[in-house]
Each structure stands twice: as structure tokens, then as C-alpha cells.
Motif scaffolding. Structure first.
Motif, PDB file in Angstrom:
ATOM      1  N   SER A 267     -10.395  35.500   7.112  1.00 33.12           N
ATOM      2  CA  SER A 267     -11.150  35.153   8.317  1.00 33.12           C
ATOM      3  C   SER A 267     -12.424  34.413   7.972  1.00 33.12           C
ATOM      4  O   SER A 267     -12.778  33.422   8.591  1.00 33.12           O
ATOM      5  CB  SER A 267     -11.521  36.415   9.088  1.00 33.12           C
ATOM      6  OG  SER A 267     -10.367  37.032   9.564  1.00 33.12           O
ATOM      7  N   LEU A 268     -13.089  34.921   6.946  1.00 30.29           N
ATOM      8  CA  LEU A 268     -14.354  34.312   6.545  1.00 30.29           C
ATOM      9  C   LEU A 268     -14.120  32.873   6.095  1.00 30.29           C
ATOM     10  O   LEU A 268     -14.880  31.969   6.420  1.00 30.29           O
ATOM     11  CB  LEU A 268     -14.941  35.138   5.400  1.00 30.29           C
ATOM     12  CG  LEU A 268     -16.443  35.153   5.251  1.00 30.29           C
ATOM     13  CD1 LEU A 268     -17.092  35.577   6.552  1.00 30.29           C
ATOM     14  CD2 LEU A 268     -16.834  36.127   4.139  1.00 30.29           C
TER      15      LEU A 268
ATOM     16  N   TYR B  85     -13.131  30.807   9.047  1.00 29.92           N
ATOM     17  CA  TYR B  85     -14.303  30.692   9.912  1.00 29.92           C
ATOM     18  C   TYR B  85     -15.258  29.654   9.349  1.00 29.92           C
ATOM     19  O   TYR B  85     -15.792  28.818  10.055  1.00 29.92           O
ATOM     20  CB  TYR B  85     -15.001  32.044  10.007  1.00 29.92           C
ATOM     21  CG  TYR B  85     -16.229  32.044  10.874  1.00 29.92           C
ATOM     22  CD1 TYR B  85     -16.142  32.366  12.220  1.00 29.92           C
ATOM     23  CD2 TYR B  85     -17.471  31.722  10.348  1.00 29.92           C
ATOM     24  CE1 TYR B  85     -17.250  32.368  13.021  1.00 29.92           C
ATOM     25  CE2 TYR B  85     -18.596  31.716  11.146  1.00 29.92           C
ATOM     26  CZ  TYR B  85     -18.479  32.049  12.485  1.00 29.92           C
ATOM     27  OH  TYR B  85     -19.587  32.047  13.277  1.00 29.92           O
ATOM     28  N   ALA B  86     -15.458  29.720   8.037  1.00 28.88           N
ATOM     29  CA  ALA B  86     -16.455  28.854   7.413  1.00 28.88           C
ATOM     30  C   ALA B  86     -15.893  27.490   7.045  1.00 28.88           C
ATOM     31  O   ALA B  86     -16.652  26.572   6.775  1.00 28.88           O
ATOM     32  CB  ALA B  86     -17.012  29.537   6.167  1.00 28.88           C
ATOM     33  N   ARG B  87     -14.553  27.400   7.033  1.00 35.13           N
ATOM     34  CA  ARG B  87     -13.870  26.132   6.713  1.00 35.13           C
ATOM     35  C   ARG B  87     -14.498  24.987   7.495  1.00 35.13           C
ATOM     36  O   ARG B  87     -14.701  23.895   7.010  1.00 35.13           O
ATOM     37  CB  ARG B  87     -12.395  26.268   7.094  1.00 35.13           C
ATOM     38  CG  ARG B  87     -11.588  25.005   6.979  1.00 35.13           C
ATOM     39  CD  ARG B  87     -10.237  25.244   7.608  1.00 35.13           C
ATOM     40  NE  ARG B  87     -10.386  25.666   8.997  1.00 35.13           N
ATOM     41  CZ  ARG B  87      -9.370  26.023   9.778  1.00 35.13           C
ATOM     42  NH1 ARG B  87      -8.154  26.027   9.302  1.00 35.13           N
ATOM     43  NH2 ARG B  87      -9.583  26.380  11.031  1.00 35.13           N
ATOM     44  N   ALA B  88     -14.789  25.349   8.719  1.00 40.10           N
ATOM     45  CA  ALA B  88     -15.646  24.616   9.603  1.00 40.10           C
ATOM     46  C   ALA B  88     -16.223  23.310   9.090  1.00 40.10           C
ATOM     47  O   ALA B  88     -15.861  22.225   9.516  1.00 40.10           O
ATOM     48  CB  ALA B  88     -16.801  25.518   9.959  1.00 40.10           C
TER      49      ALA B  88
ATOM     50  N   GLY C 288      -9.282  30.751  15.750  1.00 38.33           N
ATOM     51  CA  GLY C 288     -10.747  30.798  15.656  1.00 38.33           C
ATOM     52  C   GLY C 288     -11.302  32.029  16.349  1.00 38.33           C
ATOM     53  O   GLY C 288     -12.195  32.705  15.830  1.00 38.33           O
ATOM     54  N   LEU C 289     -10.748  32.352  17.526  1.00 38.14           N
ATOM     55  CA  LEU C 289     -11.215  33.533  18.264  1.00 38.14           C
ATOM     56  C   LEU C 289     -10.919  34.814  17.482  1.00 38.14           C
ATOM     57  O   LEU C 289     -11.760  35.706  17.384  1.00 38.14           O
ATOM     58  CB  LEU C 289     -10.541  33.585  19.639  1.00 38.14           C
ATOM     59  CG  LEU C 289     -11.042  32.562  20.659  1.00 38.14           C
ATOM     60  CD1 LEU C 289     -10.083  32.463  21.837  1.00 38.14           C
ATOM     61  CD2 LEU C 289     -12.441  32.925  21.154  1.00 38.14           C
TER      62      LEU C 289
ATOM     63  N   LEU D 142     -14.575  39.280  12.254  1.00 38.89           N
ATOM     64  CA  LEU D 142     -15.872  39.364  11.580  1.00 38.89           C
ATOM     65  C   LEU D 142     -16.854  40.225  12.373  1.00 38.89           C
ATOM     66  O   LEU D 142     -17.872  40.656  11.850  1.00 38.89           O
ATOM     67  CB  LEU D 142     -16.444  37.959  11.344  1.00 38.89           C
ATOM     68  CG  LEU D 142     -15.600  37.112  10.392  1.00 38.89           C
ATOM     69  CD1 LEU D 142     -16.197  35.723  10.244  1.00 38.89           C
ATOM     70  CD2 LEU D 142     -15.480  37.770   9.028  1.00 38.89           C
ATOM     71  N   PHE D 143     -16.549  40.464  13.642  1.00 39.76           N
ATOM     72  CA  PHE D 143     -17.413  41.328  14.455  1.00 39.76           C
ATOM     73  C   PHE D 143     -16.906  42.770  14.451  1.00 39.76           C
ATOM     74  O   PHE D 143     -17.397  43.594  15.210  1.00 39.76           O
ATOM     75  CB  PHE D 143     -17.442  40.839  15.907  1.00 39.76           C
ATOM     76  CG  PHE D 143     -18.532  39.850  16.182  1.00 39.76           C
ATOM     77  CD1 PHE D 143     -19.867  40.253  16.134  1.00 39.76           C
ATOM     78  CD2 PHE D 143     -18.243  38.544  16.501  1.00 39.76           C
ATOM     79  CE1 PHE D 143     -20.868  39.352  16.396  1.00 39.76           C
ATOM     80  CE2 PHE D 143     -19.251  37.634  16.755  1.00 39.76           C
ATOM     81  CZ  PHE D 143     -20.569  38.042  16.704  1.00 39.76           C
TER      82      PHE D 143
END
Lengths: 162, 496
Positions: free
Chosen positions: B323-324, B327-330, B343-344, B350-351
Motif C-alpha cells: 500500500s505504501l 500510495y507513494a508511487r504517485a 488508491g482508496l 494506511l489509516f
């Protein structure tokens, strides 16, 4: 003879199993109980009360679904039945504010940060239970082998109890 | 003094009549003194010049000015009047202004001493002179009031300019804060991606090692007498989902009642044996003594449980790492085709530590991949979910709904059960709001939402909010394909 209860409150099964395994040396002299949330912990307290087993130590995580660990410890502090109970937080997620509340309002006795080491956990539990038996038990002899022997012997020699 | 020419009576006469009469009377008294003609631009006298008389301006215009900080400041031009050097009369004979001819001028000079004498002797002259004097003074006084009013106006427009400047400054500071925040997010994203990548190897190795240990243990157990029983104990524990603490206590109570041995019941339930029959079956079929067998069963149970926990925790770490990373692939992918649901989900994972007391409801529709910047959208989901959790104090219901809209658009709704946003704040919620307190810049809701607002605007989308107590909905609408080029970031107007 009634057994002293060690209650471990931890919501994550894997972590709970690891703590219970670490606490195994206290069995079977002590009654080691586990609860996965605060509601469950209250049920354990009720069962122990029915059996007349005194709760010597509560080892509690903080961040759990429902009631938080610190709030549970504060709740215990307010109940005279658990005034002598030693209260320890074992957590990786209590912020400064919660920890301060635990110290001030629940008279927290010890804080163990995750990840913990087995020796540290055993040492803390041993010391806390020693304090507990010193303040509550008439007969200290049965605890010499498992808890802090030298301290208990000193107390016996000082003629307080034994 | 003649009766009909009283001082007060002359107040009704026009200025030029009074002035002409004064000049006539001066001519009469002084025997038509010589007129002096001076070209335009001549300096008639300088400020602080010693003057020994007054000048009567017969023709033309002059200007009275002072030089202040190197600049000529005109005090009188229309309001000069006929008598020049007027203030010198009251000021130790030094001129108060500079006097310059604007047009060719004709002047007549009369010395103070002779004027003084004439005024004593000729009451008619005295009256005209004083009348002219009073009117000059009145005009000049009026001019001063006008100057004062002008200054007030100037001050007002200066104030307006100052306000405009400070607004601009505030906007610049806000723009800078946005930039700093975006930069910080980008750096954090890179760090997270790097750490996540580094975590992959150890996590993979942990998982493999646990598998190896299990294989070897199973092989070792197979060599023991009754090895099948221990292999089964290990495998069963390894694959089973542990009972809850409640269930375990209940089993323990029942089993203790049936066996009449509390300690044994506790040990059996701990290794997953809940029926007396199972226990008897085990002990009857095993060659060793009861205690020896029980100890060995406990060992294999613990091994199976420990291996299960290692693998399960390893999987959790691996999922977080995944996920990280996504998420950060961004920041590496500039607007590819992305799956909004992924993405959601990454963001939700992560939350996870804040979602323990939150019921998350997903109502995901059938969405096509959309052209967007994955990392930026993740930032939007993060901001919206963080705000929702803040509002709910991490307790309540969080619903995420995705739908496909007509005209090749999609909608993502993030709905929380928090107390809601006061109506008076709703219309400015996407504006930047931050205050400086004790020299520190503090960000509220505003920054995250205005960053989100900017990101969505850059994607050609829109964000809307509806709120009532118990239900706050942020709705993000995005186009499926991004035809338009990236629009530069805009800063919403500040809420002043």
C-alpha cells in the motif's frame, strides 16, 4: 488456595499469544487470563471475583476497539476492589497526553513500549507482583521462588509477615 | 472716518471693488507710486527674505510656495490676493513663502514705514486696507481647510493601498505555505517509497524462513513415534483461526466441569482440545505417558501458532508495504491510467490504526480506469479521510461510494457520521485558512482541503460538500480522460 490473577488485555491475537507465552513461567501458580477488549476484560474481572481470585496485575494495551486501555486503567483505579492491583501499560501507541492521564489518574505503575523484550516483560511483571504480594498477602513464603525472593525474605526477616 | 464707509458695510462689496478702491486710495495717498513690470518666472522674493514693504499685485498671477524636502509645495496660487508679503507684516519682516510670477506681472511696492504712517493718517485707506487684508486671510484660510481635506483623502487612499498590499502579502504567504506543504508531501512520498522498497526483501525472507521451519519441523515430527499426531497438531494450529478469549474461557469452564480438573482443562483448551472425547482418544492411541504426551502436544501447538503468527504478521507487513509503495508511487508516474478503488483501498489501509472504531462501508460502483496522477489523488483521499476521521474523533461510520456519472465522469463520495460543518463555514471551507500564533504557522482544515481543491481542479474535476449533523459528504467528481493539459495550481481566494 486462591490464585493471584495476571490479566492481559490486548486486541491483536498474534500479540496476545506472544505475551501469554512470555507469561507462561508464572503459571500455574498465578492465574493468567487474557481479554481481547475492555468489555471482555470486565467479564474476566467478574469471573475472577466469583472465584475469589484477587487481581494482582493488569497488563494492558492502549489502542483497542471500544474503550481505550488508559480509560480502563482509570476505571479500575476508581474501584476500591482494584486499588492494590498493579497497573502496567504495554503499548506502542499511547501518546503523551494519554500516558500523562494514565500516570496521574490511574497511578500507572509501569509503561512498557512495544516491541518488548521477554526478559524486560518478565522482570517488570515479577517486580510488580512482588509489590502486590508485599502490600496484600499475609503469607509471603509461597512467592519466594517465583517473585523477587531476596526482597520477600527481607520483609519476612523484618518480621512484618511470614 | 466717514459715516457711510464703515468697515462692516464693505463686507457686501465684491472683492475686486474693494481692491480697486484700496489701490485708488493708495495712489491718492502715495501720489501714484511707480509700477514695476516683471516677466513670468521672476522670483519676487524668497522664503525668509527680509522684506521692508508689501507688494500690491496690480496685474498677472503669482504663486506662493515653500521648498519642502527638495520639492516645491504650492500653498496658494488662486488664493494669493492682491497683497504680497502679507505674512511678513506679522512675522518680523521675513517672508513666509517664496513668490514667483506665473504670468508677466505688474506690482507696486509700498514700504512698511510709509504704509504705517499712511494708515494712521487716512482712516479710509485703513478701512480698505484691512478689508482687503481680512478677505485675503479668509481666502487663504479656506485654502488651508481645502488642503487639510486633500490630505485626508490622500491618507484614505494610502490606507486602501496599504490594505491591498497586505492582502497581496497574505496571499503570497499562503501560496508559499501551499508550495512548502506540497514539497514536503513529495519528499515524504519518496522516502516512504524508498523505505517500502527496502522492507520488501526482509519481509519476503521472513515469510520464506517460516515456511522452511515448518517443512523441517513436519519432517522431524514424522520421525517420532506417533509422529502423525504431532504433525497434525502443528498443521491444525498453523491453519486454524484462534478462538476468541471469550470462547476459550467458555470451553475451559465446560471442559473443567466434565473432566473435574481445572488445570488440565486450561491446558487442553489452550492447545485447541475442547471435547473430553478428543482428549481420551488422543491419550488412548498414544504410546507415551499422559503428561509427556501433553507436553509434546503443547510444544507442537505453540510451534504451529508461532509459525502462523510469523506468516500472518509478515503478510500484514507486506500488505502495508504494498500500500505504501502504490500510495507513494504517485510522484513517479505523471498521469497514467489509474484504478480509483486501489488508491482508496491503499489509503484506507494506511489509516488502519485510526479505523479500529470506525465502520467502513464501501459502495464501489463499476468504474473504468481514469487518467489521473495517482499520488495526487491519494493525497486528496488522504485529506478527505483524515478530515472525516478528525470530525468523528475516530469513531463512527465512514462510507465511501463511487459511481460512474454521465458524460464520462466519475464521482467519489466520502461520507462521515461526524457532527457536521457549521453552515456559515461551508462556503469557505476550501479557502486557505491559517493563522500565525507565537511565530508558528498553524494549519487547520483549510490547507488540506485547499490542496485537495487545487489537485482536483488540475484534473479538471470539482469538489462539493454537503453537511448536516451526523452526515457530511465530500463529493469529488473527476473526468475519465484528461484531454486538457495540466492547469497550473490556483490558489483560492483567502477568506478574509
Amino acid at each position: 488456595m486462591n490464585r493471584i490473577v495476571i490479566l492481559c488485555v490486548e486486541d491483536e491475537a498474534e500479540v496476545r499469544e506472544a505475551i501469554l507465552r512470555d507469561l507462561a513461567p508464572f503459571k500455574p501458580q498465578m492465574r493468567v487470563e487474557a481479554a481481547e477488549d475492555v468489555d471482555d476484560a470486565r467479564a474476566v474481572l467478574r469471573e475472577c471475583a466469583q472465584d475469589d481470585d484477587p487481581v494482582g496485575l493488569v497488563l494492558c494495551d492502549h489502542l483497542m476497539p471500544g474503550v481505550r486501555g488508559v480509560d480502563f486503567l482509570i476505571e479500575l483505579m476508581k474501584d476500591p476492589a482494584y486499588e492494590a492491583t498493579r497497573k502496567v501499560l504495554l503499548t506502542g501507541q499511547a501518546g503523551l497526553e494519554d500516558t500523562i492521564r494514565a500516570v496521574n489518574e490511574a497511578r500507572l505503575h509501569h509503561y512498557i513500549a512495544k516491541p518488548w523484550r521477554a526478559e524486560e516483560l518478565l522482570q517488570v511483571v515479577r517486580n510488580q507482583l512482588t509489590e502486590y504480594v508485599l502490600s496484600t498477602q499475609e503469607d509471603l513464603m509461597p512467592f519466594i521462588a517465583q517473585l523477587d525472593g531476596p526482597r520477600l525474605l527481607e520483609a519476612i526477616a523484618a518480621g512484618k509477615r511470614g | 472716518m466717514t459715516g457711510e464707509r464703515t468697515f462692516l458695510a464693505r463686507f457686501n462689496e465684491p472683492d475686486d471693488a474693494v481692491e480697486s478702491r484700496m489701490i485708488e486710495e493708495l495712489d491718492a495717498v502715495f501720489g501714484h507710486p511707480p509700477r514695476q513690470k516683471l516677466p513670468a518666472g521672476s522670483i519676487l522674493f524668497h522664503q525668509n527674505d527680509p522684506l521692508d514693504g508689501i507688494l500690491i499685485l496690480m496685474e498677472g498671477t503669482v504663486t506662493l510656495y515653500q521648498v519642502i524636502e527638495g520639492k516645491e509645495v504650492v500653498f496658494h496660487s488662486q488664493t494669493v490676493g492682491k497683497i504680497l508679503g502679507l505674512l511678513a507684516l506679522t512675522r518680523h519682516s521675513r517672508s513666509f513663502f517664496n513668490c514667483r510670477a506665473v504670468t508677466p506681472v505688474t506690482v507696486m511696492k509700498i514700504g512698511f514705514d510709509e504704509l504705517d504712517r499712511a494708515l494712521q493718517e487716512h482712516s479710509n485707506l485703513l478701512v480698505s486696507f484691512i478689508t482687503v487684508l481680512v478677505r485675503s486671510m479668509a481666502r487663504r484660510n479656506k485654502r488651508l481647510v481645502e488642503l487639510q481635506t486633500e490630505i485626508l483623502g490622500l491618507n484614505r487612499s494610502l490606507g486602501q493601498e496599504r490594505d491591498a498590499l497586505s492582502r497581496t502579502l497574505k496571499e503570497l504567504q499562503q501560496a508559499q505555505a501551499l508550495l512548502v506543504e506540497s514539497e514536503k508531501m513529495a519528499t515524504l512520498g519518496q522516502l516512504a517509497a524508498g523505505v517500502a522498497h527496502e522492507l520488501n526483501n526482509p519481509v519476503a525472507a521472513i515469510g520464506r524462513a517460516a515456511d522452511f521451519v515448518r517443512e523441517d519441523l513436519l519432517a522431524l515430527a514424522g520421525e517420532l513415534p506417533d509422529g502423525e499426531v504431532f504433525r497434525e497438531m502443528l498443521e491444525r494450529t498453523f491453519r486454524a483461526t484462534p478462538f476468541s478469549t471469550r470462547e476459550q474461557r467458555e470451553f475451559r469452564r465446560l471442559l473443567a466441569g466434565e473432566l473435574g480438573d481445572e488445570a488440565l482443562a486450561e491446558r487442553l483448551v489452550a492447545i485447541g482440545i475442547h471435547q473430553p472425547a478428543t482428549y481420551h482418544l488422543l491419550t488412548e492411541n498414544l504410546s507415551g505417558t499422559g503428561e509427556e504426551t501433553l507436553r509434546r502436544l503443547e510444544r507442537y501447538h505453540q510451534l504451529g501458532g508461532a509459525l502462523r503468527n510469523i506468516l500472518r504478521c509478515g503478510e500484514r507487513i507486506a500488505e502495508l508495504v504494498k500500500s505504501l509503495r502504490s500510495y507513494a508511487r504517485a510522484d513517479s508516474t505523471e498521469g497514467g491510467e489509474i484504478n480509483v478503488h486501489e488508491g482508496l483501498e491503499d489509503t484506507l489501509r494506511l489509516f488502519s490504526n485510526r479505523l479500529r472504531d470506525v465502520t467502513v462501508e464501501r459502495h464501489f460502483g463499476d468504474l473504468p480506469p481514469i487518467q489521473a496522477h495517482a499520488g495526487e489523488l491519494n493525497q486528496v483521499w488522504t485529506n478527505l479521510i483524515a478530515n472525516a476521521l478528525d470530525a468523528m474523533k475516530n469513531q463512527g461510520r465512514l462510507a465511501i461510494t463511487t459511481t460512474r456519472l454521465p458524460e464520462d465522469r466519475i464521482a467519489v463520495r466520502i461520507i462521515d457520521s461526524g457532527p457536521g460543518i457549521p453552515p456559515e463555514h461551508l462556503d469557505k471551507i476550501f479557502n486557505l485558512r491559517f493563522t500565525t500564533r507565537q511565530g508558528r504557522v498553524e494549519f487547520g482544515l483549510g490547507l488540506g482541503l485547499s490542496i485537495s481543491h487545487n489537485i482536483i481542479a488540475r484534473h479538471g474535476g470539482a469538489i462539493e460538500v454537503q453537511s448536516q449533523p451526523g452526515r457530511t459528504e465530500f463529493c469529488v467528481k473527476l473526468p475519465i480522460s484528461r484531454e486538457a493539459a495540466i492547469i497550473p495550481a490556483t490558489i483560492p481566494e483567502s477568506a478574509s
